[in-house]
Design an enzyme around this catalytic site. Structure first.
Site, PDB file in Angstrom:
ATOM      1  N   GLN A 149      17.992  49.361  54.633  1.00 30.85           N
ATOM      2  CA  GLN A 149      19.328  48.723  55.299  1.00 30.85           C
ATOM      3  C   GLN A 149      18.990  47.694  56.033  1.00 30.85           C
ATOM      4  OE1 GLN A 149      22.658  48.816  55.139  1.00 30.85           O
ATOM      5  NE2 GLN A 149      22.431  47.129  56.734  1.00 30.85           N
ATOM      6  N   CYS A 150      18.786  46.476  55.409  1.00 28.29           N
ATOM      7  CA  CYS A 150      18.364  45.244  56.160  1.00 28.29           C
ATOM      8  C   CYS A 150      19.165  44.336  56.972  1.00 28.29           C
ATOM      9  CB  CYS A 150      17.629  44.145  54.873  1.00 28.29           C
ATOM     10  SG  CYS A 150      16.276  44.715  54.278  1.00 28.29           S
TER      11      CYS A 150
ATOM     12  N   GLU B 281      32.559  38.736  58.078  1.00 28.19           N
ATOM     13  CA  GLU B 281      33.285  40.211  58.213  1.00 28.19           C
ATOM     14  C   GLU B 281      35.068  39.963  58.158  1.00 28.19           C
ATOM     15  OE1 GLU B 281      32.170  42.751  56.995  1.00 28.19           O
ATOM     16  OE2 GLU B 281      30.039  42.495  57.306  1.00 28.19           O
TER      17      GLU B 281
ATOM     18  N   PRO C 207      23.579  54.942  57.521  1.00 31.18           N
ATOM     19  CA  PRO C 207      24.223  54.722  58.887  1.00 31.18           C
ATOM     20  C   PRO C 207      25.784  53.658  58.618  1.00 31.18           C
ATOM     21  CG  PRO C 207      22.332  53.060  58.635  1.00 31.18           C
ATOM     22  CD  PRO C 207      22.453  53.993  57.361  1.00 31.18           C
TER      23      PRO C 207
ATOM     24  N   HIS D  92      32.941  41.037  49.711  1.00 33.64           N
ATOM     25  CA  HIS D  92      31.592  40.574  50.257  1.00 33.64           C
ATOM     26  C   HIS D  92      31.002  39.837  49.056  1.00 33.64           C
ATOM     27  CE1 HIS D  92      31.150  41.281  54.315  1.00 33.64           C
ATOM     28  NE2 HIS D  92      31.135  42.682  54.142  1.00 33.64           N
TER      29      HIS D  92
ATOM     30  N   GLY E  85      29.344  52.656  56.534  1.00 37.43           N
ATOM     31  CA  GLY E  85      30.551  52.965  55.511  1.00 37.43           C
ATOM     32  C   GLY E  85      30.017  52.596  54.081  1.00 37.43           C
TER      33      GLY E  85
ATOM     34  N   ARG F  92      27.139  58.070  59.742  1.00 34.46           N
ATOM     35  CA  ARG F  92      27.744  57.165  59.495  1.00 34.46           C
ATOM     36  C   ARG F  92      28.015  56.521  61.099  1.00 34.46           C
ATOM     37  NH1 ARG F  92      33.324  56.438  56.263  1.00 34.46           N
ATOM     38  NH2 ARG F  92      33.790  54.158  56.868  1.00 34.46           N
ATOM     39  N   MET F  93      27.587  55.423  61.497  1.00 38.90           N
ATOM     40  CA  MET F  93      27.570  55.333  62.929  1.00 38.90           C
ATOM     41  C   MET F  93      29.007  55.041  63.445  1.00 38.90           C
ATOM     42  SD  MET F  93      24.449  52.726  63.943  1.00 38.90           S
ATOM     43  CE  MET F  93      24.369  51.481  62.800  1.00 38.90           C
ATOM     44  N   LYS F  94      29.780  54.701  62.563  1.00 44.21           N
ATOM     45  CA  LYS F  94      31.160  54.538  63.179  1.00 44.21           C
ATOM     46  C   LYS F  94      31.959  55.880  63.478  1.00 44.21           C
ATOM     47  CE  LYS F  94      35.655  54.126  60.277  1.00 44.21           C
ATOM     48  NZ  LYS F  94      36.230  53.642  59.219  1.00 44.21           N
TER      49      LYS F  94
ATOM     50  N   MET G 276      27.472  48.946  52.363  1.00 42.63           N
ATOM     51  CA  MET G 276      26.728  47.651  52.386  1.00 42.63           C
ATOM     52  C   MET G 276      26.569  46.697  51.373  1.00 42.63           C
ATOM     53  SD  MET G 276      24.977  45.752  54.236  1.00 42.63           S
ATOM     54  CE  MET G 276      24.265  44.202  53.811  1.00 42.63           C
ATOM     55  N   GLU G 277      27.022  45.634  51.370  1.00 46.85           N
ATOM     56  CA  GLU G 277      27.365  44.825  50.083  1.00 46.85           C
ATOM     57  C   GLU G 277      25.877  44.304  49.244  1.00 46.85           C
ATOM     58  OE1 GLU G 277      27.835  44.140  53.393  1.00 46.85           O
ATOM     59  OE2 GLU G 277      27.634  42.025  53.884  1.00 46.85           O
TER      60      GLU G 277
HETATM   61  N1  BES Z   1      28.066  44.375  56.228  1.00 44.95           N
HETATM   62  C1  BES Z   1      28.561  45.530  56.722  1.00 44.95           C
HETATM   63  C2  BES Z   1      27.754  46.586  57.153  1.00 44.95           C
HETATM   64  C3  BES Z   1      26.758  45.925  58.113  1.00 44.95           C
HETATM   65  C4  BES Z   1      27.017  45.124  59.078  1.00 44.95           C
HETATM   66  C5  BES Z   1      25.654  46.198  58.338  1.00 44.95           C
HETATM   67  C6  BES Z   1      26.362  44.504  60.086  1.00 44.95           C
HETATM   68  C7  BES Z   1      24.625  45.932  59.352  1.00 44.95           C
HETATM   69  C8  BES Z   1      25.012  45.110  60.359  1.00 44.95           C
HETATM   70  C9  BES Z   1      29.516  46.375  55.623  1.00 44.95           C
HETATM   71  O1  BES Z   1      30.188  45.115  54.648  1.00 44.95           O
HETATM   72  C10 BES Z   1      30.696  46.709  56.348  1.00 44.95           C
HETATM   73  O2  BES Z   1      31.334  46.055  57.161  1.00 44.95           O
HETATM   74  N2  BES Z   1      30.812  48.070  56.358  1.00 44.95           N
HETATM   75  C11 BES Z   1      32.018  48.729  56.563  1.00 44.95           C
HETATM   76  C12 BES Z   1      33.130  48.745  55.717  1.00 44.95           C
HETATM   77  C13 BES Z   1      34.689  48.713  56.283  1.00 44.95           C
HETATM   78  C14 BES Z   1      34.630  47.566  57.285  1.00 44.95           C
HETATM   79  C15 BES Z   1      35.584  49.007  55.297  1.00 44.95           C
HETATM   80  C16 BES Z   1      31.491  49.859  57.199  1.00 44.95           C
HETATM   81  O3  BES Z   1      30.485  50.200  57.287  1.00 44.95           O
HETATM   82  O4  BES Z   1      32.440  50.898  57.923  1.00 44.95           O
HETATM   83 ZN    ZN Z   2      31.552  43.981  55.802  1.00 38.90          ZN
END
Ligand code: BES
Ligand code: ZN
Length: 620
Positions: free
Chosen positions: A136-137, A320, A268, A301, A270, A569-571, A272-273
């Site tokens: 996960q970069c 985003e 971590p 994305h 939901g 998942r951090m969220k 990653m693109e």
């Molecule tokens: N690019 C993000 C994930 C991310 C952001 C990883 C910043 C590391 C640093 C990805 O596209 C994202 O936004 N994922 C969301 C999806 C949701 C908004 C539908 C997620 O992980 O919940």
């Molecule tokens: Zn995103």
């Protein structure tokens, strides 16, 4: 702390002087040592004739040798003292001569503590047969995977050859060209990849594990451990329809393949693109496709973020905010019902999320749309503010400038204009003004309080009045629960939920979370009639657990602990740990659980939860 470089506060690199224009990786994955090692050949281009060095980022890397690929001549380099989170400056002396482009071969190895990688033992996977590795970069972890200019302003195509034990399949954020047995090592396979489109370093990705695939569309496969392939193929069956809906809005999908990878539960995010191969959490496997909006988001994305990229993570909202905006358009296009109502329903759900985040951030500096990242770890600044404040701004502008037909055309031109570039907020705004050049539109644009939108803290300056049709049934049920007396809850029954879809149940719970905490009596009754404890849908489960913790319902503690331990998942994990921390009865059990399981967690998640539980200070 000062900015590391005038180009990007989070990177040492100086692409204005000399920039990476291509990377070719020749690496091997060693599961026993938890190390990736090999050579990266980077092609660099002088942007200033006087440039004598190239500056790269490196974190926890061992650099053993640097040479000029063409002549074999060894090159001198220096690796600076590391600064936490940002790592070290790696400065390499360019070969002599007056060429413009050079290819440098850097022999290196990662460290087992590489922040971009999680190494799982076989027991930590579903199949328990093979170890598993994933990366996960984003935002600034690529520098711990390979030496690079780890700033999203720098874009480069890449190719790779990856050697790994033959029992695992290796995939990257690129088109897979094929696998061959390793010459002289029958236990290993080497797999080749090519990403022809220039990408920023944060989109570099790798996975190695005992995974299989199923076709889910003409340009899509879903990959996962074999235990989940069937479920994943069902859950994400709408992928091709989503790709087509996105193409209809913003133009052709240029990345050739669009595959999905369902990761182990500790992933971590939901989603990653990663180009050609979106990574998703297994918590999307709800069984009813109700969480597929995350796939719509990652698909979006492919244009916003991966083609038009924020030049630094201070302008992360460009990635985003636009992506959430497109995600919701795609999701609405697929909705069989009133599409506008769906768009506004999602908007209002996003607004609640924004409110929660603004509150947890105490209306602080990270609630600005454009943030200052000098000395700040982007992981610490991460929140849904850039997503939802960004979405709100775009939704507001869409209405102001004449509605979806007009604004969708603008979006398409915006992508065309900046494709394969990295831009800042000013460039976005300048283009907006140049696109909407007629007098009427200019007058409208001049009513926008740009300074408040970009720089003010807290909630957005204008909050849309979203259509509430799809939320109405949820609101009515929520009002009934709020108005009811603890002594008379006989009116509620399982039938209350029959007319509600999964996302409406989620909305009902989100609305309750905005109210005063429910009494334990009501929570127990709700469990009795709706049996939310048995719901596997992660979004519903998450909200239900939060309601329980906020209502100081002791039953919720062990269930919340199970949930934060089962998946990473951090969220979900961070708010639940914060809720447990905030309630005395749950605090110690939460801390004990965290300390017991933290070594098994993803290191980014563990680091942030440690701060949420006040076991460590946050940066800046
Ligand atoms: N690019 C993000 C994930 C991310 C952001 C990883 C910043 C590391 C640093 C990805 O596209 C994202 O936004 N994922 C969301 C999806 C949701 C908004 C539908 C997620 O992980 O919940
Ligand atoms: Zn995103």
């Amino acid at each position: 702390m000062a900015a590391l470089s005038p180009c990007d506060p989070c990177s040492y690199s100086r692409p204005d002087l000399c920039a990476v224009v291509y990377a070719d990786l020749d690496i091997a994955v060693n599961f026993d040592k938890k190390v990736i090692s090999g050579t990266v050949h980077i092609t660099v281009e002088k942007k200033q004739a006087a440039a004598e060095t190239i500056v790269l980022d490196a974190r926890d890397l061992t650099i053993s040798q640097v040479s000029d690929k063409d002549s074999g001549q060894e090159l001198t380099f220096s690796l600076g003292e590391p600064i936490s989170t940002f790592g070290s400056k790696l400065e390499i002396k360019l070969p002599n001569g007056n060429g413009k482009k050079y290819t440098l071969s850097i022999k290196y190895a990662t460290s087992p503590k590489c922040s971009a990688l999680q190494w799982l033992r076989p027991e930590q996977t579903a199949g328990k047969r093979q170890p598993y590795l994933f990366s996960q970069c984003e935002a600034i972890h690529a520098r711990s995977l390979f030496p690079c200019q780890d700033s999203p302003a720098v874009k480069f195509p890449y190719s790779a050859k990856v050697t790994a034990r033959r029992e695992v399949t290796v995939l990257m954020s690129a088109v897979r060209l094929g696998s061959d047995p390793c010459v002289g090592d029958s236990a290993s396979l080497e797999t080749k990849f090519l990403q022809e489109i220039p990408i920023p370093s944060y989109l570099m990705a790798i996975v190695a594990g005992d995974i299989e695939s199923r076709d889910i569309g003409p340009r899509s496969k879903v990959w996962s451990e074999k235990e989940f392939v069937e479920a994943a193929a069902y859950e994400f069956a709408e992928t091709e329809d989503m790709l087509k809906a996105a193409e209809a809005l913003v133009g052709p999908y240029v990345w050739k393949q669009y595959d999905l990878l369902v990761l182990p539960p500790s992933f971590p995010f939901g989603g990653m693109e990663n180009p050609c191969l979106t990574f998703v959490t297994p918590t999307l496997l709800a069984g009813d496709r109700s969480l597929a909006n995350v796939v719509a988001h990652e698909i979006a994305h492919s244009w916003t973020g991966n083609l038009v990229t924020n030049c630094t993570f201070e302008h992360f909202w460009l990635n985003e905010g636009h992506t959430v905006f497109l995600e919701r358009k795609v999701q609405s296009a697929l909705f069989d019902g009133d599409k506008r109502q769906m768009m506004e329903f999602s908007g209002s759900e996003g607004l609640k999320d924004l409110q929660y985040n603004v509150k947890t951030l105490n209306n602080g500096p990270y609630t600005r749309l454009v943030i200052d990242l000098k000395g700040v770890d982007p992981d610490d600044a991460f929140s849904s503010v850039p997503y939802e404040k960004g979405f709100t701004l775009l939704f507001y502008l869409e209405t102001l400038l004449g509605g979806p037909v007009v604004f969708e055309k603008f979006l398409r031109s915006y992508i065309e204009k900046f494709t394969k570039q990295s831009i800042n907020t000013q460039q976005w705004k300048d283009f907006l003004y140049s696109y909407f050049s007629d007098e009427k539109a200019q007058t409208a644009l001049n009513t926008v309080d740009w300074d408040a939108w970009f720089n003010s803290q807290g909630m957005p300056p204008v909050i849309p009045d979203y259509d509430t049709t799809l939320a109405r049934a949820c609101t009515e049920l929520r009002e009934k629960w709020c108005a009811a007396l603890d002594t008379d809850l006989s009116q509620f029954s399982a039938n209350d939920l029959t007319p509600l879809s999964s996302i409406q149940i989620r909305e009902f719970l989100s609305q309750l979370l905005e109210q005063e905490p429910l009494s334990v009596t009501k929570l127990e009754k709700m469990q009795e009639v709706y049996d939310f404890n048995s719901v596997r849908n992660s979004e519903i489960r998450f909200r239900w657990l939060r309601l329980g913790l906020l209502g100081h319902w002791a039953d919720a503690i062990p269930r919340a602990i199970d949930f934060v331990t089962e998946q990473g998942r951090m969220k979900f994990v961070r708010p639940l740990y914060r809720d447990m921390y905030a309630w005395e009865d749950a605090r110690q059990p939460a801390i004990n659980n965290f300390l017991a399981v933290k070594d098994e967690m993803h290191n980014t998640t563990a680091g942030l939860v440690e701060k949420d539980l006040h076991l460590k200070e946050a940066s800046s």
